[in-house]
Design an enzyme around this catalytic site. Sequence first.
Site, mmCIF file in Angstrom:
data_model
loop_
_atom_site.group_PDB
_atom_site.id
_atom_site.type_symbol
_atom_site.label_atom_id
_atom_site.label_comp_id
_atom_site.label_asym_id
_atom_site.label_seq_id
_atom_site.Cartn_x
_atom_site.Cartn_y
_atom_site.Cartn_z
ATOM 1 N N ALA A 389 -4.544 4.713 -2.764
ATOM 2 C CA ALA A 389 -4.521 3.283 -3.092
ATOM 3 C C ALA A 389 -3.089 2.783 -3.190
ATOM 4 C CB ALA A 389 -5.244 3.032 -4.419
ATOM 5 N N CYS A 390 -2.898 1.554 -2.745
ATOM 6 C CA CYS A 390 -1.597 0.899 -2.889
ATOM 7 C C CYS A 390 -1.827 -0.577 -3.144
ATOM 8 C CB CYS A 390 -0.714 1.132 -1.663
ATOM 9 S SG CYS A 390 -1.266 0.297 -0.161
ATOM 10 N N ASP A 391 -0.753 -1.332 -3.089
ATOM 11 C CA ASP A 391 -0.800 -2.746 -3.451
ATOM 12 C C ASP A 391 -1.796 -3.523 -2.603
ATOM 13 O OD1 ASP A 391 0.047 -5.020 -4.853
ATOM 14 O OD2 ASP A 391 1.444 -5.550 -3.259
ATOM 15 N N SER A 397 -0.615 3.299 1.590
ATOM 16 C CA SER A 397 -1.813 4.091 1.320
ATOM 17 C C SER A 397 -2.493 4.508 2.619
ATOM 18 C CB SER A 397 -2.788 3.309 0.438
ATOM 19 O OG SER A 397 -3.267 2.156 1.101
#
Length: 474
Positions: A389-391, A397
């Site tokens: 997961a990322c922004d 991600s």
Amino acid sequence: MEETNAPKSSVRAKIQAMGGFLTNMVIPNIGAFIAWGILTALFIETGWMPNEDLAAMVDPTITYLLPLLLAYTGGRLVGGQRGAVMGSIGAMGLIIGADIPMFLGAMIVGPLGGLIIKQFDRLIEDKVRAGFEMLVNNFSLGIIGFFLMILSYTIIGPVIESANNGLTVAIEALVETGYLPLLSLLNEPAKVLFLNNVIDQGIYYPLGFQQSADLGQSIYFTVASNPGPGLGLLLAFTFFGTKTARRTAPGAIIIHFFGGIHELYFPYVLMRPLTLLGMIAGAMSGIATFQFFDAGLVAGPSPGSIFAYLGLTPPGNFVGIISGVVIATIVSFVVTSLILKFTKGPEDQEKDNLTESMKKSKAMKAEGKQAFAPSEEKDVKTVNKISFACDAGAGSSALGATTFRKKLKKENINDIEVKHFRIEDVPTDSDIIVVHKNLLDRARLTFEDKEIITIENYIGDPKLDDLIEKLKEK
């Protein structure tokens, strides 16, 4: 390694979440913005192929289509399909009542419309008699949307337009006085704290599209997206960093500069915070160069790849744009190299020491085991889904998930699903969530009880190698 005692929320995590929300309004519609940018670059009076008939599409597209897409997407993120329609209705009031492209307004009213209809639906849940559901749904959306449209036209629109004009005047004053490079003092620290989407999509993109509609280009698109400073920093780590940095930085260069995923250089700055001075110096010099050549782009470069930069450069701007990227790279490289060479201390020597590295590797492997078993009952065999997961769920991600999936396949581990997501969209049935350590607080806002592995780099991080080893053992 799983973090069990991390704070559940923080100001930074909430700001990151806001930036992620803005990104998820903008990213799905980037294709439309690029289409408008190409249309502008080709057919306006100063374009590559001036065509008065085709250029007639430029103003309606930026005035109606793009804000409506933002409002629709924002409304849908909050309130589903009904929220999307509600947000679009409200945005129409803004558009008709304003004299400027209502990007900021659409990014506010779209989610607001989604929130209003979502709350209304909750209020009447289980209170509508059978057979009247469609009637209530349609008329409620129409009536509430009508009032939101009127409110947007008479009150919300003028307030947002005034705020937008004030912000524009302030930034234009920086441009006229030559102080625009000072924005780097805010931009660069914010970016490495993963707030890059807040400043880019939330501030510079709306201002850039507004200016581009008038002038056919805008320097605002370059203020925070220049790939030069990050390239210079990674080159410095390639030549003067620790052994680990020298090994990983060249790969990060390719992904950052050509792929446009700037998050790849953030861990290097966080590893040596003083190198932030190199980033600021590089960004300032790049902006100053763009100003000197009066250069700009026709649309926002997303991702911030050099290919996107060149593809969105209007006629007559290539020398200025390329010079801004090159000079930013050189300045960042020189300053960062000096910092790395003259601030080398015991910490760096330890990292380069083989014995110490082996000890740390063992320690990290022990920490990695905790990611699977906060209690003795947890078994690695139950790991069926790993979520990176990322922004925004579309950059670092995605890279991390793809790389990790290939490593699993290489080890003949084919029964574990590995996918990438925006933090808030991670499936609840994920067994392990992998995030950058600076996004832990934000992840905890959504997943309080989930097992989370925090890393410093989405590729080549030792904790990911330990995770592979643990999966192989089982």
